[in-house]
Design an enzyme around this catalytic site. Structure first.
Site, PDB file in Angstrom:
ATOM      1  N   GLY A   7      42.755  42.090  40.931  1.00 32.38           N
ATOM      2  CA  GLY A   7      42.984  42.133  39.497  1.00 32.38           C
ATOM      3  C   GLY A   7      42.634  40.797  38.865  1.00 32.38           C
ATOM      4  O   GLY A   7      42.626  39.754  39.524  1.00 32.38           O
ATOM      5  N   CYS A   8      42.350  40.807  37.573  1.00 33.95           N
ATOM      6  CA  CYS A   8      41.912  39.588  36.891  1.00 33.95           C
ATOM      7  C   CYS A   8      43.030  38.550  36.815  1.00 33.95           C
ATOM      8  O   CYS A   8      42.838  37.394  37.209  1.00 33.95           O
ATOM      9  CB  CYS A   8      41.374  39.921  35.509  1.00 33.95           C
ATOM     10  N   TYR A   9      44.207  38.946  36.320  1.00 30.77           N
ATOM     11  CA  TYR A   9      45.319  37.999  36.274  1.00 30.77           C
ATOM     12  C   TYR A   9      45.696  37.547  37.683  1.00 30.77           C
ATOM     13  O   TYR A   9      46.010  36.370  37.919  1.00 30.77           O
ATOM     14  CB  TYR A   9      46.542  38.648  35.629  1.00 30.77           C
TER      15      TYR A   9
END
Length: 301
Positions: A114-116
């Site tokens: 995931g990006c975060y």
């Protein structure tokens, strides 16, 4: 060497980003299905069987169904949240440590991060490995992303006239990236994570504040900075800024790249520090990481 790639869910933001990047690479052939057949199980299974790697850009439940649909031996890169901490899947953050690229290259099942989570793990994992940050440390994580990662409804909202300037969300404090942040960074205590969206298309900042005098040995900001430099010495896409950073930071400086920057900001008079990761939520946080993982799975063509 040539390779055939099937993107199941190519019409979404991540799928489109991956396809765009792959079209510019020699030796890559994209398998596409006609619009009338792109949701047919038989057509999808046949595409998976003929592909060297299938990329899943689907909602979580649909991604699980696609894995069940895949023929034996099919190699899969899943961009959803469904398999990021699932047994038998390799986590696709190649910079996690020096051994991770080899694990990705040998895997038949890879979960794109995931990006975060990419930003948070990049900040936390090296310090936990070095013993500077306890596994059970109380932590808060604050992040802001461009609206492009929020799906069609959020994108439409921000691209409309007088769209919102800034939004906090995930205020139930149960964001879907928390499990992978904990497992891959090595945390045993659940962090308090508050994501937000700004009125800009791409880019991301992930911030983790620390009270240095509460950490084992009260490490200095310079020691933390050096720990990052040593940990990411093998990783050309991770840029570690030495010492204490005191300028300003805009979230979109790395747009359209697969890079991630790490900054340590601090005030020694108060034993306060803030760890910051900057990345493109559509690049290193999504499509860029997926292409990096594909290259590893295909022998870095």
């Amino acid at each position: 060497m040539s390779a055939r790639i099937f993107i199941d869910g190519q019409a979404g933001t991540t799928g489109l980003g991956i396809a765009q990047r792959l079209r510019g690479m020699p030796g890559i052939e994209l398998i596409t299905l006609e619009e009338a057949h792109r949701k047919e199980p038989k057509a999808r299974a046949e595409a998976m069987a003929s592909a060297d790697v299938t990329v899943l850009c689907l909602p979580d439940d649909a991604a699980r169904e696609a894995v069940e649909l895949a023929p034996p031996g099919a190699r899969i890169l899943d961009a959803s949240t469904a398999h990021r901490i699932a047994p038998g899947w390799v986590y696709g953050f190649a910079e996690l440590d020096a051994a991770q690229p080899g694990k990705i290259a040998a895997a038949t099942r890879v979960a794109n991060p995931g990006c975060y989570a990419t930003g948070a793990i990049a900040l936390l994992h090296p310090l936990i490995q070095a013993g500077m940050l306890p596994h059970g440390q109380h932590l808060s994580i604050n992040a802001v992303s461009g609206y492009s990662g929020g799906g069609k409804v959020m994108i439409a909202s921000h691209e409309a006239t007088n769209g919102p300037a800034f939004e906090l969300y995930g205020l139930g404090l149960a964001h879907k990236h928390i499990p992978e942040i904990m497992v891959l960074s090595g945390l045993s205590r659940r962090p308090l994570f508050v994501p937000s969206v700004g009125h800009f298309a791409q880019g991301m900042l992930v911030c983790i504040p620390l009270f240095l005098d509460q950490l084992p040995g009260s490490p200095t900001p310079y020691e933390i900075s050096e720990a990052y430099r040593e940990h990411y010495d093998h990783a050309p896409d991770i840029i570690t800024h030495p010492g204490i950073y005191g300028g300003t930071l805009e979230p979109d400086a790395l747009n359209d790249t697969n890079q991630l920057e790490i900054f340590v900001c601090a005030n020694g008079a108060f034993d306060h520090a803030v760890l910051i990761a900057r990345l493109d939520n559509l690049g290193k946080g999504a499509s860029g990481a997926a292409v990096q993982n594909l290259k590893l799975m295909l022998g870095d063509i």
